[in-house]
Design a protein around this motif. Structure first.
Motif, PDB file in Angstrom:
ATOM      1  N   SER A  11      -7.280   1.420  -6.184  1.00 43.20           N
ATOM      2  CA  SER A  11      -5.984   1.273  -5.517  1.00 43.20           C
ATOM      3  C   SER A  11      -6.204   1.185  -4.015  1.00 43.20           C
ATOM      4  O   SER A  11      -6.895   2.031  -3.446  1.00 43.20           O
ATOM      5  N   GLN A  13      -4.212  -0.285  -0.114  1.00 42.70           N
ATOM      6  CA  GLN A  13      -3.006  -0.768   0.539  1.00 42.70           C
ATOM      7  C   GLN A  13      -3.172  -2.242   0.887  1.00 42.70           C
ATOM      8  O   GLN A  13      -4.285  -2.759   1.006  1.00 42.70           O
ATOM      9  N   PRO A  87       0.005  -7.301  -2.519  1.00 42.11           N
ATOM     10  CA  PRO A  87       0.555  -6.671  -3.736  1.00 42.11           C
ATOM     11  C   PRO A  87       0.530  -7.609  -4.945  1.00 42.11           C
ATOM     12  O   PRO A  87       0.331  -7.135  -6.072  1.00 42.11           O
ATOM     13  N   THR A  90      -2.289  -7.480  -7.583  1.00 43.25           N
ATOM     14  CA  THR A  90      -2.356  -6.390  -8.548  1.00 43.25           C
ATOM     15  C   THR A  90      -2.462  -6.942  -9.965  1.00 43.25           C
ATOM     16  O   THR A  90      -1.637  -7.746 -10.391  1.00 43.25           O
ATOM     17  N   THR A 125      -5.027  -2.361  -7.988  1.00 50.14           N
ATOM     18  CA  THR A 125      -3.640  -2.104  -7.631  1.00 50.14           C
ATOM     19  C   THR A 125      -3.516  -2.136  -6.108  1.00 50.14           C
ATOM     20  O   THR A 125      -4.227  -1.403  -5.410  1.00 50.14           O
ATOM     21  N   SER A 127      -0.862  -1.744  -3.005  1.00 46.91           N
ATOM     22  CA  SER A 127       0.469  -1.252  -2.634  1.00 46.91           C
ATOM     23  C   SER A 127       0.879  -1.823  -1.281  1.00 46.91           C
ATOM     24  O   SER A 127       0.046  -2.061  -0.407  1.00 46.91           O
TER      25      SER A 127
END
Length: 128
Positions: A11, A13, A87, A90, A125, A127
């Motif tokens: 994960s 950003q 994003p 993802t 992932t 974000s």
């Protein structure tokens, strides 16, 4: 027998980077087209990048300039360097292979069902 196993997902950003690895793969001396695919929930698996036996590469338009596919022939490892992640990147990412070399250069991008060998996938992932 080609065996594939991905690692390196996680994960991050938006704007961050990840490097996916696919190793070891049982290289028998044949010539393979290697690829990275991804599948988001509810969507079809799509080709992200391919690299052929001569190291020619191809990318889907949405990742051009951000992702780099490469091979380390000594380590028998396939990589996908992913920079400037968004994003919409993802997805579950899969390493794959086929011995049909022309599948590496199909336009606009090869389909997942052209490939015969698959890893179990690694989740990425991103974000916002």
């Amino acid at each position: 027998q080609v065996q594939l196993m991905e690692s390196g997902g996680g994960s991050v950003q938006a704007g961050g980077s990840l490097r996916l690895s696919c190793a070891p793969w049982g290289y028998t001396g044949g010539r393979y087209c290697m690829g990275w695919f991804r599948q988001a929930p509810g969507q079809e698996r799509e080709g992200v990048a391919t690299i052929d036996a001569d190291d020619s590469t191809k990318y889907v338009d949405s990742v051009k300039g951000r992702f780099t596919i490469s091979k380390d022939k000594v380590k028998n490892t396939l990589y996908l360097q992913m920079n400037s992640l968004k994003p919409e990147d993802t997805a579950m990412y899969y390493c794959s292979a086929t011995d049909v070399i022309p599948f590496c250069t199909m336009e606009p991008m090869t389909r997942w069902n052209h490939f015969d060998y698959w890893g179990q996938g690694t989740q990425v992932t991103v974000s916002s």
